[in-house]
Design an enzyme around this catalytic site. Structure first.
Site, PDB file in Angstrom:
ATOM      1  CG  HIS A 155      -0.456   0.045   2.535  1.00 21.61           C
ATOM      2  ND1 HIS A 155      -0.250   1.234   3.202  1.00 21.61           N
ATOM      3  CD2 HIS A 155      -0.105  -0.932   3.406  1.00 21.61           C
ATOM      4  CE1 HIS A 155       0.201   0.976   4.428  1.00 21.61           C
ATOM      5  NE2 HIS A 155       0.301  -0.326   4.585  1.00 21.61           N
TER       6      HIS A 155
ATOM      7  CG  ASP B 201       2.539   0.491   7.892  1.00 22.70           C
ATOM      8  OD1 ASP B 201       2.190   0.058   6.785  1.00 22.70           O
ATOM      9  OD2 ASP B 201       1.770   0.567   8.869  1.00 22.70           O
TER      10      ASP B 201
ATOM     11  CD  GLU C 117      -3.052  -1.510   5.448  1.00 22.66           C
ATOM     12  OE1 GLU C 117      -3.161  -2.510   6.168  1.00 22.66           O
ATOM     13  OE2 GLU C 117      -2.671  -0.418   5.908  1.00 22.66           O
TER      14      GLU C 117
ATOM     15  CG  ASP D 294       1.406  -3.693   5.680  1.00 22.73           C
ATOM     16  OD1 ASP D 294       2.189  -2.879   6.215  1.00 22.73           O
ATOM     17  OD2 ASP D 294       0.229  -3.407   5.403  1.00 22.73           O
TER      18      ASP D 294
ATOM     19  CG  HIS E 140       0.452   2.497  12.784  1.00 25.53           C
ATOM     20  ND1 HIS E 140      -0.912   2.350  12.733  1.00 25.53           N
ATOM     21  CD2 HIS E 140       0.919   1.917  11.646  1.00 25.53           C
ATOM     22  CE1 HIS E 140      -1.257   1.712  11.619  1.00 25.53           C
ATOM     23  NE2 HIS E 140      -0.165   1.432  10.945  1.00 25.53           N
TER      24      HIS E 140
HETATM   25 ZN   LIG Z   1       0.808  -1.160   6.442  1.00 28.25          ZN
END
Ligand SMILES: [Zn+2]
Length: 330
Positions: free
Chosen positions: A54, A171, A205, A225, A306
Protein backbone atom coordinates in the site's frame (compact mmCIF):
# COMPACT_ATOMS: atom_id res chain seq x y z
CA UNK A 1 9.90 8.49 1.69
CA UNK A 2 9.72 12.26 1.41
CA UNK A 3 6.68 12.41 -0.88
CA UNK A 4 3.55 12.87 1.26
CA UNK A 5 0.93 10.17 0.71
CA UNK A 6 -1.73 10.34 3.43
CA UNK A 7 -4.73 8.00 2.94
CA UNK A 8 -6.56 8.76 -0.31
CA UNK A 9 -4.16 11.52 -1.43
CA UNK A 10 -1.47 9.53 -3.20
CA UNK A 11 -1.35 10.90 -6.77
CA UNK A 12 2.12 12.41 -6.30
CA UNK A 13 3.77 9.28 -4.98
CA UNK A 14 2.04 7.09 -7.58
CA UNK A 15 3.26 9.30 -10.43
CA UNK A 16 6.83 9.07 -9.04
CA UNK A 17 6.47 5.28 -8.97
CA UNK A 18 5.06 5.38 -12.49
CA UNK A 19 8.29 7.10 -13.57
CA UNK A 20 10.49 4.48 -11.87
CA UNK A 21 8.40 1.69 -13.40
CA UNK A 22 8.74 3.23 -16.86
CA UNK A 23 12.54 3.37 -16.48
CA UNK A 24 12.43 -0.39 -15.87
CA UNK A 25 10.11 -0.99 -18.82
CA UNK A 26 6.84 -1.51 -16.95
CA UNK A 27 3.64 0.51 -17.38
CA UNK A 28 1.36 1.49 -14.51
CA UNK A 29 -2.41 1.63 -14.92
CA UNK A 30 -5.16 2.62 -12.49
CA UNK A 31 -8.60 1.43 -11.51
CA UNK A 32 -11.53 3.64 -10.50
CA UNK A 33 -10.39 3.92 -6.88
CA UNK A 34 -6.95 4.98 -8.06
CA UNK A 35 -5.09 1.82 -7.11
CA UNK A 36 -1.94 1.54 -9.23
CA UNK A 37 -1.39 -1.72 -11.20
CA UNK A 38 1.66 -3.17 -12.93
CA UNK A 39 0.89 -6.35 -14.88
CA UNK A 40 3.70 -8.63 -16.04
CA UNK A 41 3.24 -11.65 -18.27
CA UNK A 42 4.72 -14.83 -16.83
CA UNK A 43 6.43 -17.78 -18.47
CA UNK A 44 3.36 -19.86 -17.62
CA UNK A 45 -0.08 -18.41 -18.35
CA UNK A 46 -2.04 -20.89 -16.26
CA UNK A 47 -2.04 -18.85 -13.03
CA UNK A 48 -2.06 -15.19 -12.03
CA UNK A 49 -0.56 -14.11 -8.72
CA UNK A 50 -0.91 -10.73 -7.09
CA UNK A 51 1.46 -8.89 -4.76
CA UNK A 52 0.18 -5.79 -3.06
CA UNK A 53 1.97 -3.02 -1.16
CA UNK A 54 0.00 0.00 0.00
CA UNK A 55 1.17 3.50 -0.85
CA UNK A 56 -0.97 5.32 1.67
CA UNK A 57 0.40 6.26 5.05
CA UNK A 58 -1.29 7.30 8.26
CA UNK A 59 -2.48 10.88 8.01
CA UNK A 60 -5.09 13.30 9.19
CA UNK A 61 -7.77 15.55 7.81
CA UNK A 62 -8.70 19.09 8.85
CA UNK A 63 -11.89 18.78 10.93
CA UNK A 64 -12.46 22.48 11.57
CA UNK A 65 -10.77 25.83 11.93
CA UNK A 66 -11.07 27.50 15.35
CA UNK A 67 -11.85 31.20 15.81
CA UNK A 68 -8.19 31.62 16.85
CA UNK A 69 -6.94 30.19 13.58
CA UNK A 70 -5.90 26.73 14.82
CA UNK A 71 -6.81 23.54 12.96
CA UNK A 72 -8.57 20.65 14.64
CA UNK A 73 -8.04 17.20 13.15
CA UNK A 74 -9.48 13.76 12.58
CA UNK A 75 -7.19 10.81 12.08
CA UNK A 76 -6.91 8.73 8.92
CA UNK A 77 -5.78 5.32 10.20
CA UNK A 78 -4.52 4.22 13.61
CA UNK A 79 -2.31 7.13 14.61
CA UNK A 80 -0.41 7.27 17.87
CA UNK A 81 -0.76 10.95 18.79
CA UNK A 82 1.80 10.68 21.62
CA UNK A 83 4.40 10.03 18.95
CA UNK A 84 3.19 12.94 16.81
CA UNK A 85 3.46 15.71 19.35
CA UNK A 86 5.78 18.47 18.15
CA UNK A 87 6.13 17.13 14.61
CA UNK A 88 6.00 19.23 11.48
CA UNK A 89 2.98 18.46 9.35
CA UNK A 90 1.84 19.69 5.95
CA UNK A 91 -1.73 20.67 5.10
CA UNK A 92 -2.68 20.02 1.47
CA UNK A 93 -5.46 22.19 0.06
CA UNK A 94 -7.86 21.11 -2.66
CA UNK A 95 -6.31 23.64 -5.08
CA UNK A 96 -2.84 22.10 -4.70
CA UNK A 97 -1.21 24.41 -2.14
CA UNK A 98 0.64 23.06 0.92
CA UNK A 99 1.33 24.77 4.25
CA UNK A 100 3.50 23.50 7.08
CA UNK A 101 2.48 23.57 10.71
CA UNK A 102 3.20 22.21 14.18
CA UNK A 103 1.00 19.53 15.77
CA UNK A 104 0.64 19.91 19.55
CA UNK A 105 -1.80 19.14 22.34
CA UNK A 106 -4.13 21.99 23.37
CA UNK A 107 -2.20 22.13 26.67
CA UNK A 108 1.16 22.39 25.03
CA UNK A 109 3.56 24.01 27.50
CA UNK A 110 4.70 22.91 30.96
CA UNK A 111 5.03 26.59 31.93
CA UNK A 112 1.48 27.49 31.01
CA UNK A 113 -0.86 24.54 31.51
CA UNK A 114 -1.38 22.49 34.67
CA UNK A 115 -2.47 19.49 32.58
CA UNK A 116 0.31 19.70 29.98
CA UNK A 117 1.73 16.31 30.98
CA UNK A 118 -1.52 14.59 31.81
CA UNK A 119 -3.66 15.67 28.84
CA UNK A 120 -4.41 12.57 26.80
CA UNK A 121 -2.76 12.71 23.38
CA UNK A 122 -5.79 11.93 21.19
CA UNK A 123 -7.40 13.54 18.14
CA UNK A 124 -9.83 15.73 20.10
CA UNK A 125 -7.03 17.23 22.20
CA UNK A 126 -4.63 18.00 19.36
CA UNK A 127 -4.37 21.16 17.27
CA UNK A 128 -2.23 22.31 14.40
CA UNK A 129 -0.61 25.74 14.58
CA UNK A 130 0.15 26.76 11.00
CA UNK A 131 3.60 28.23 10.30
CA UNK A 132 1.83 31.27 8.88
CA UNK A 133 0.89 34.65 10.36
CA UNK A 134 -2.72 33.82 11.18
CA UNK A 135 -4.81 34.66 14.24
CA UNK A 136 -8.39 34.21 13.03
CA UNK A 137 -10.48 31.67 11.16
CA UNK A 138 -10.76 34.19 8.33
CA UNK A 139 -6.95 34.42 8.05
CA UNK A 140 -6.72 30.64 7.69
CA UNK A 141 -9.56 30.45 5.16
CA UNK A 142 -7.86 33.12 3.07
CA UNK A 143 -4.94 30.68 2.62
CA UNK A 144 -7.39 28.33 0.90
CA UNK A 145 -7.46 25.89 3.82
CA UNK A 146 -10.81 24.16 4.44
CA UNK A 147 -12.29 21.29 6.42
CA UNK A 148 -11.50 18.07 4.56
CA UNK A 149 -7.99 19.05 3.51
CA UNK A 150 -5.53 16.21 3.99
CA UNK A 151 -2.60 16.44 6.39
CA UNK A 152 0.69 14.55 6.14
CA UNK A 153 3.48 14.18 8.70
CA UNK A 154 7.14 14.70 7.78
CA UNK A 155 8.82 11.28 7.90
CA UNK A 156 12.28 12.32 9.24
CA UNK A 157 13.98 9.50 7.33
CA UNK A 158 17.42 8.47 8.53
CA UNK A 159 19.72 5.63 7.43
CA UNK A 160 22.42 4.92 10.02
CA UNK A 161 25.94 3.61 9.37
CA UNK A 162 24.91 0.46 11.23
CA UNK A 163 22.16 -0.21 8.71
CA UNK A 164 19.08 0.92 10.60
CA UNK A 165 16.34 2.79 8.79
CA UNK A 166 14.50 5.16 11.11
CA UNK A 167 11.51 6.92 9.66
CA UNK A 168 7.80 7.32 9.84
CA UNK A 169 5.91 5.28 7.26
CA UNK A 170 8.33 2.43 6.80
CA UNK A 171 4.77 1.06 6.79
CA UNK A 172 4.46 0.51 3.89
CA UNK A 173 6.96 2.48 1.80
CA UNK A 174 9.71 -0.01 2.63
CA UNK A 175 7.57 -2.72 1.05
CA UNK A 176 6.94 -0.58 -2.03
CA UNK A 177 10.71 -0.11 -2.30
CA UNK A 178 11.16 -3.90 -2.01
CA UNK A 179 8.75 -4.44 -4.91
CA UNK A 180 10.73 -1.99 -7.03
CA UNK A 181 13.98 -3.75 -6.07
CA UNK A 182 12.39 -7.00 -7.30
CA UNK A 183 11.34 -5.28 -10.56
CA UNK A 184 14.88 -3.96 -11.03
CA UNK A 185 16.22 -7.49 -10.49
CA UNK A 186 13.87 -8.86 -13.20
CA UNK A 187 14.81 -6.01 -15.54
CA UNK A 188 18.59 -6.19 -15.00
CA UNK A 189 18.70 -9.96 -15.43
CA UNK A 190 16.11 -10.14 -18.21
CA UNK A 191 13.90 -12.44 -16.14
CA UNK A 192 10.17 -13.13 -16.28
CA UNK A 193 8.02 -14.25 -13.36
CA UNK A 194 6.99 -17.89 -13.45
CA UNK A 195 3.27 -17.05 -13.50
CA UNK A 196 1.45 -13.91 -14.59
CA UNK A 197 2.07 -11.30 -11.93
CA UNK A 198 0.00 -8.29 -10.96
CA UNK A 199 1.50 -5.72 -8.59
CA UNK A 200 -1.01 -3.42 -6.95
CA UNK A 201 -0.52 -0.23 -4.98
CA UNK A 202 -3.72 0.67 -3.13
CA UNK A 203 -4.17 3.88 -1.19
CA UNK A 204 -6.80 3.02 1.44
CA UNK A 205 -5.07 0.27 3.46
CA UNK A 206 -4.77 2.32 6.62
CA UNK A 207 -8.56 2.69 6.78
CA UNK A 208 -9.20 -0.95 5.95
CA UNK A 209 -10.35 -1.40 2.34
CA UNK A 210 -7.34 -0.65 0.11
CA UNK A 211 -6.79 -4.07 -1.42
CA UNK A 212 -10.42 -5.19 -1.47
CA UNK A 213 -10.70 -5.17 -5.28
CA UNK A 214 -8.99 -8.15 -6.93
CA UNK A 215 -9.06 -9.06 -10.65
CA UNK A 216 -10.98 -12.33 -11.25
CA UNK A 217 -8.02 -14.25 -12.66
CA UNK A 218 -5.95 -13.93 -9.44
CA UNK A 219 -5.55 -17.16 -7.44
CA UNK A 220 -2.82 -16.16 -4.94
CA UNK A 221 -2.81 -12.81 -3.14
CA UNK A 222 0.26 -11.72 -1.18
CA UNK A 223 0.36 -8.57 0.92
CA UNK A 224 3.76 -7.21 1.89
CA UNK A 225 3.40 -5.10 4.99
CA UNK A 226 5.40 -4.44 8.13
CA UNK A 227 6.04 -7.28 10.56
CA UNK A 228 5.64 -6.35 14.21
CA UNK A 229 8.26 -6.58 16.94
CA UNK A 230 7.20 -7.23 20.51
CA UNK A 231 6.40 -9.81 23.19
CA UNK A 232 4.98 -13.15 21.99
CA UNK A 233 6.60 -12.67 18.58
CA UNK A 234 9.81 -14.08 17.22
CA UNK A 235 10.25 -11.35 14.64
CA UNK A 236 13.05 -8.84 14.82
CA UNK A 237 14.25 -5.86 12.81
CA UNK A 238 16.67 -7.86 10.68
CA UNK A 239 14.37 -10.62 9.44
CA UNK A 240 11.27 -11.16 7.40
CA UNK A 241 8.17 -11.92 9.38
CA UNK A 242 5.84 -14.37 7.62
CA UNK A 243 2.39 -13.97 9.08
CA UNK A 244 0.43 -17.06 10.13
CA UNK A 245 -2.39 -14.99 11.60
CA UNK A 246 -3.37 -11.39 12.11
CA UNK A 247 -6.29 -9.72 13.81
CA UNK A 248 -8.52 -10.34 10.81
CA UNK A 249 -7.98 -14.04 10.42
CA UNK A 250 -5.80 -16.97 9.54
CA UNK A 251 -3.67 -16.89 6.41
CA UNK A 252 -3.95 -19.68 3.84
CA UNK A 253 -1.92 -22.60 5.19
CA UNK A 254 -0.76 -23.95 1.81
CA UNK A 255 0.35 -20.56 0.48
CA UNK A 256 2.01 -19.61 3.77
CA UNK A 257 3.84 -22.95 3.83
CA UNK A 258 4.99 -22.30 0.26
CA UNK A 259 6.51 -19.00 1.45
CA UNK A 260 8.18 -20.73 4.41
CA UNK A 261 9.69 -23.35 2.09
CA UNK A 262 10.89 -20.71 -0.38
CA UNK A 263 12.48 -18.78 2.52
CA UNK A 264 14.34 -21.90 3.68
CA UNK A 265 15.50 -22.79 0.16
CA UNK A 266 16.66 -19.21 -0.52
CA UNK A 267 18.52 -18.74 2.79
CA UNK A 268 16.20 -15.94 3.82
CA UNK A 269 16.28 -15.06 7.53
CA UNK A 270 12.70 -15.28 8.68
CA UNK A 271 10.33 -16.20 11.46
CA UNK A 272 6.66 -17.12 11.35
CA UNK A 273 4.53 -14.92 13.58
CA UNK A 274 1.07 -14.31 14.93
CA UNK A 275 0.36 -10.59 14.67
CA UNK A 276 -3.11 -10.84 16.08
CA UNK A 277 -3.38 -7.70 18.21
CA UNK A 278 -5.11 -4.91 16.25
CA UNK A 279 -3.13 -5.70 13.12
CA UNK A 280 -4.57 -6.17 9.67
CA UNK A 281 -3.40 -5.86 6.09
CA UNK A 282 -4.75 -5.64 2.57
CA UNK A 283 -4.83 -9.45 2.47
CA UNK A 284 -7.74 -9.33 4.93
CA UNK A 285 -9.36 -6.58 2.85
CA UNK A 286 -9.18 -8.88 -0.19
CA UNK A 287 -11.04 -11.62 1.66
CA UNK A 288 -13.65 -9.22 3.04
CA UNK A 289 -14.13 -7.96 -0.51
CA UNK A 290 -15.54 -11.41 -1.32
CA UNK A 291 -12.69 -12.51 -3.57
CA UNK A 292 -11.94 -16.20 -4.14
CA UNK A 293 -8.20 -16.05 -3.42
CA UNK A 294 -5.65 -17.72 -1.16
CA UNK A 295 -3.98 -15.05 0.97
CA UNK A 296 -0.60 -14.74 2.65
CA UNK A 297 1.50 -11.89 3.96
CA UNK A 298 5.04 -11.08 4.99
CA UNK A 299 7.17 -8.03 5.65
CA UNK A 300 10.18 -6.50 7.37
CA UNK A 301 10.29 -6.70 11.17
CA UNK A 302 9.57 -3.14 12.26
CA UNK A 303 9.85 -1.56 15.69
CA UNK A 304 7.39 1.08 16.99
CA UNK A 305 4.75 0.51 14.30
CA UNK A 306 2.62 3.57 13.52
CA UNK A 307 5.05 5.77 15.45
CA UNK A 308 8.64 6.69 14.60
CA UNK A 309 9.36 3.31 13.07
CA UNK A 310 12.66 1.46 12.75
CA UNK A 311 13.82 -1.49 10.70
CA UNK A 312 17.17 -2.69 9.36
CA UNK A 313 18.44 -2.95 5.81
CA UNK A 314 18.96 -6.70 6.40
CA UNK A 315 15.20 -7.10 6.86
CA UNK A 316 14.55 -5.31 3.57
CA UNK A 317 17.11 -7.45 1.75
CA UNK A 318 15.44 -10.54 3.18
CA UNK A 319 12.03 -9.26 2.02
CA UNK A 320 13.39 -8.66 -1.49
CA UNK A 321 15.01 -12.11 -1.60
CA UNK A 322 11.78 -13.82 -0.54
CA UNK A 323 9.77 -11.79 -3.02
CA UNK A 324 12.13 -12.69 -5.86
CA UNK A 325 11.98 -16.37 -4.84
CA UNK A 326 8.17 -16.15 -4.84
CA UNK A 327 7.76 -14.55 -8.26
CA UNK A 328 10.36 -16.81 -9.88
CA UNK A 329 9.28 -19.82 -7.77
CA UNK A 330 12.79 -21.09 -7.37
ZN1 LIG B 1 0.81 -1.16 6.44
Amino acid sequence: MEIPSPVGDCDKVLSKMEEYAKELGYAMTYDNKSTGYISIKGLDDSETHLVTTHVDTLGMMVKSITERGELTVVELGGLNFSSLEGETVDVHTRDGRSYSGLIIPKSHSVHVFEDCRSMKREANNMIIMLDEIVSTKKDVKSLGICAGDTISVRPRYEFTDSGFIKSRFIDDKAAVAAVFAMLKHLHDNDLKPKYNLILTFPQYEEIGHGGSVVPDEVSEYIAIDIGLVGPHMESNEREVSIFAKDNQGVFDKKLTTKLVNLAVESDVDFSVNVHSYRYGSDAGAALRGGNDVAIAAFGPGTLCSHGMERTHIDALNNVVDLLIAYVLEK
